[in-house]
Design an enzyme around this catalytic site. Structure first.
Site, PDB file in Angstrom:
ATOM      1  N   LEU A  44       9.405  11.918   2.416  1.00  0.00           N
ATOM      2  CA  LEU A  44       9.800  11.105   3.578  1.00  0.00           C
ATOM      3  C   LEU A  44       8.587  10.558   4.309  1.00  0.00           C
ATOM      4  O   LEU A  44       7.648  11.296   4.623  1.00  0.00           O
ATOM      5  CB  LEU A  44      10.638  11.958   4.540  1.00  0.00           C
ATOM      6  CG  LEU A  44      11.026  11.315   5.877  1.00  0.00           C
ATOM      7  CD1 LEU A  44      12.447  11.713   6.261  1.00  0.00           C
ATOM      8  CD2 LEU A  44      10.058  11.702   6.998  1.00  0.00           C
ATOM      9  N   ASN A  46       7.372   8.578   7.832  1.00  0.00           N
ATOM     10  CA  ASN A  46       7.799   8.035   9.125  1.00  0.00           C
ATOM     11  C   ASN A  46       6.661   7.266   9.790  1.00  0.00           C
ATOM     12  O   ASN A  46       6.178   6.306   9.169  1.00  0.00           O
ATOM     13  CB  ASN A  46       8.571   9.039   9.996  1.00  0.00           C
ATOM     14  CG  ASN A  46       7.912  10.341  10.327  1.00  0.00           C
ATOM     15  OD1 ASN A  46       7.516  11.084   9.447  1.00  0.00           O
ATOM     16  ND2 ASN A  46       7.806  10.649  11.596  1.00  0.00           N
ATOM     17  N   ASP A  47       6.236   7.616  10.982  1.00  0.00           N
ATOM     18  CA  ASP A  47       5.370   6.725  11.765  1.00  0.00           C
ATOM     19  C   ASP A  47       4.086   6.269  11.058  1.00  0.00           C
ATOM     20  O   ASP A  47       3.413   7.078  10.417  1.00  0.00           O
ATOM     21  CB  ASP A  47       4.876   7.435  13.035  1.00  0.00           C
ATOM     22  CG  ASP A  47       5.950   8.170  13.781  1.00  0.00           C
ATOM     23  OD1 ASP A  47       7.118   8.078  13.411  1.00  0.00           O
ATOM     24  OD2 ASP A  47       5.596   8.864  14.749  1.00  0.00           O
ATOM     25  N   TYR A 106       0.985  15.786  13.396  1.00  0.00           N
ATOM     26  CA  TYR A 106       1.849  14.743  13.951  1.00  0.00           C
ATOM     27  C   TYR A 106       1.049  13.469  14.250  1.00  0.00           C
ATOM     28  O   TYR A 106      -0.158  13.399  14.047  1.00  0.00           O
ATOM     29  CB  TYR A 106       2.554  15.269  15.205  1.00  0.00           C
ATOM     30  CG  TYR A 106       3.836  16.036  14.919  1.00  0.00           C
ATOM     31  CD1 TYR A 106       4.155  16.472  13.632  1.00  0.00           C
ATOM     32  CD2 TYR A 106       4.736  16.319  15.946  1.00  0.00           C
ATOM     33  CE1 TYR A 106       5.338  17.160  13.387  1.00  0.00           C
ATOM     34  CE2 TYR A 106       5.922  17.008  15.705  1.00  0.00           C
ATOM     35  CZ  TYR A 106       6.218  17.427  14.423  1.00  0.00           C
ATOM     36  OH  TYR A 106       7.386  18.098  14.200  1.00  0.00           O
ATOM     37  N   ASP A 167       1.180  12.322  20.237  1.00  0.00           N
ATOM     38  CA  ASP A 167       0.917  10.969  19.734  1.00  0.00           C
ATOM     39  C   ASP A 167      -0.209  10.238  20.480  1.00  0.00           C
ATOM     40  O   ASP A 167      -0.012   9.138  21.017  1.00  0.00           O
ATOM     41  CB  ASP A 167       2.199  10.101  19.767  1.00  0.00           C
ATOM     42  CG  ASP A 167       3.399  10.801  19.155  1.00  0.00           C
ATOM     43  OD1 ASP A 167       3.200  11.691  18.314  1.00  0.00           O
ATOM     44  OD2 ASP A 167       4.540  10.462  19.527  1.00  0.00           O
ATOM     45  N   GLU A 221       7.813   8.454  23.081  1.00  0.00           N
ATOM     46  CA  GLU A 221       6.971   8.771  21.923  1.00  0.00           C
ATOM     47  C   GLU A 221       6.029   7.595  21.652  1.00  0.00           C
ATOM     48  O   GLU A 221       6.290   6.460  22.037  1.00  0.00           O
ATOM     49  CB  GLU A 221       7.850   9.044  20.695  1.00  0.00           C
ATOM     50  CG  GLU A 221       8.706  10.292  20.852  1.00  0.00           C
ATOM     51  CD  GLU A 221       9.378  10.732  19.549  1.00  0.00           C
ATOM     52  OE1 GLU A 221       9.277  11.918  19.211  1.00  0.00           O
ATOM     53  OE2 GLU A 221       9.998   9.899  18.882  1.00  0.00           O
TER      54      GLU A 221
END
Ligand code: FRU
Length: 496
Positions: A44, A46-47, A106, A167, A221
């Site tokens: 997967l 994501n960002d 993250y 973040d 976020e």
């Protein structure tokens, strides 16, 4: 099949023998693999993270869970490119292998200093009671691409904020470095805080950005701050915003506020309304960078959290958007696909056709991945539009209603359905541009990106059609309109 927490928090070296390879074989067989978007080999994505230009190349990392298609432990996966178009997979950038990022490396960002690239990110950790504890970590990449970790640079969440604190997006202004961090106040409202550093190692809490949104969702976020045309832009992805008319229809939002430049001493930010960056179904957690030629570039995650996607059973999930160039023109933010993308253009096709209260299936133009420019003028109809990925009972419909000045994307018949609880259409306002509507489209195997009226509005969506749904049809209702259509085959990317 949902994975257990133990399965989700396994690192690659804890995988069963052949497990990752099997996932990759599965992903290779997926009919919905993209051809010109950054996507994970398996697992997967994501960002986007650490988007930057360093040592003669663009670098773009992404959040990656390798061993499944749910949100498990996160790595930074590294890709690089000299032209923003052809991306080379570089392997793992940051692995969650220390006590400061044990439950995920993250999201975060990158900045160059002294010929080194500093990667500032959130180390997500959990204790045995599963209580979250975030560290703001630092790693450095040298010009050989070797990445090593430094000790964490922010070890505590300041008073007044919850453990949803992550973040960091870093930039330089004069002799100082600054970063914005996405936060949640202890009263469960979202905000952004700022830190300052002389050297990227010692960071001082400057305060919370003073906006006019004291209660706008429960978490912000992926904040990003930059200046364009002497104006300040704060970009962030708020969670917990209620839908309102055609706005805020997705589970979470991403948007921006334009204002006077942020006061770096007082944290005051005097700004206009929050506007969504993208009016489609699948767009979240974007990040920007400054290109060497001064352009402000943006890439987003072409997906949404907490939504099941049709490839979840095929060993992979999600991709990144194409890079966009941001400008402010007459006080408005514009987003256009970066001009480098024209390099992908292959064979060109063109038709000019007046459509009068009918559906006209194009005989000379079709495809599963292409770029297309559609100019619609002499509009005498109440509704005009274009159907893409047309096949047996399938179509993705984009239409404009001049009286309402409204553009709508309808994916109710696009193919394999998804996220039905959030609806099957998305609309946004769009004024006619000297009587015309211009739609600049990028269609890949399982996505569509629509830039309307020269970047005034953007709609991005995943779609999951059958491979033979490749038709293109033009239509008008209650009157006529003239369509000028140019299409380019897009040549598949180099082997990654
Ligand atoms: C946004 C986000 C970030 C976090 C990352 C974890 O999608 O939740 O806030 O850093 O994803 O993968």
């Amino acid at each position: 099949m949902k994975m257990s927490r133990t399965q989700l928090y396994r690192t690659l070296d804890q995988a069963d023998v052949g497990e990752w390879e099997a996932l990759k074989v599965l992903a290779d067989q997926s009919p919905w693999r993209q051809t010109f978007h950054i996507q994970p080999e398996a697992g997967l994505l994501n960002d986007p993270n650490g988007f930057c230009f360093f040592n003669g190349e663009y670098h773009l990392f992404y959040q990656w869970f390798p061993l499944g298609t749910q949100h498990g432990i996160k790595y930074w996966y590294h890709t690089s490119s000299t032209d923003l178009v052809h991306w080379r997979n570089q392997g793992i950038g940051i692995a969650p292998d220390t006590i400061y990022d044990s439950h995920g490396a993250y999201s975060g960002s990158a900045i160059e200093k002294d010929n080194l690239l500093y990667l500032m990110y959130t180390g997500n950790t959990r204790n045995k009671d599963w209580k979250r504890y975030p560290f703001q970590c630092m790693a450095v990449m040298n010009t050989q691409g070797h990445i090593s970790k430094l000790p964490p640079v922010i070890e505590h969440v300041p008073d007044g904020y919850s453990d949803h604190f992550r973040d960091p997006k870093v930039w330089q202004d004069g002799e100082y470095y600054y970063c914005v961090i996405g936060a949640q106040r202890i009263n469960h409202t979202g905000c952004t805080v700022m830190y300052r550093s002389p050297d990227l190692q010692t960071w001082t809490f400057q305060g919370e950005l003073q906006t006019s949104l004291p209660s706008f969702g429960y978490m912000w976020e992926c904040p990003d701050y930059f200046e364009l045309n002497q104006q300040g832009i704060l970009l962030f992805s708020p969670q917990g915003i209620e839908p309102f008319a055609d706005s805020f229809q997705n589970i979470y939002q991403s948007g921006y506020m334009i204002g006077t430049p942020l006061d770096l001493n007082t944290c005051e930010f005097d700004h206009g309304d929050f506007c969504e960056l993208d009016h489609g179904f699948d767009f979240y957690a974007p990040q920007t960078t400054l290109a060497p030629d001064g352009r402000r570039l943006l890439v987003g995650w072409l997906g949404m959290p907490e939504i099941d996607y049709p490839t979840d059973h095929q060993g992979w999930a999600h991709c990144l958007t194409l890079p966009r160039e941001l400008t402010i023109e007459h006080g408005e933010l514009r987003q256009r696909p970066v001009q480098e993308l024209t390099q992908l253009r292959g064979q060109r096709y063109h038709v000019n056709h007046t459509v009068d209260n009918q559906h006209h299936l194009l005989s000379s133009i079709q495809g599963a991945h292409y770029e297309m420019l559609v100019q619609i003028s002499d509009i005498q109809a109440t509704r005009i539009g274009i159907e893409l990925c047309v096949g047996n009972n399938e179509k993705t419909v984009l239409y404009y209603q001049p009286e309402l000045e409204k553009l709508t994307l309808d994916r109710s018949l696009s193919g394999q359905p998804l996220a039905l609880e959030y609806g099957t259409t998305r609309s946004c306002s769009l004024s006619l541009d000297e009587g015309t509507v211009t739609l600049h489209l990028f269609v890949d195997t399982s996505s569509i990106e629509i830039f309307a009226n020269d970047g005034r509005k953007v709609l991005t969506a995943r779609i999951f059609p059958q491979p033979d749904s490749t038709g293109i049809s033009l239509f008008t209702e209650d009157g006529s309109a003239c369509f000028d259509v140019t299409q380019w085959d897009l040549l598949a990317k180099e082997e990654q």
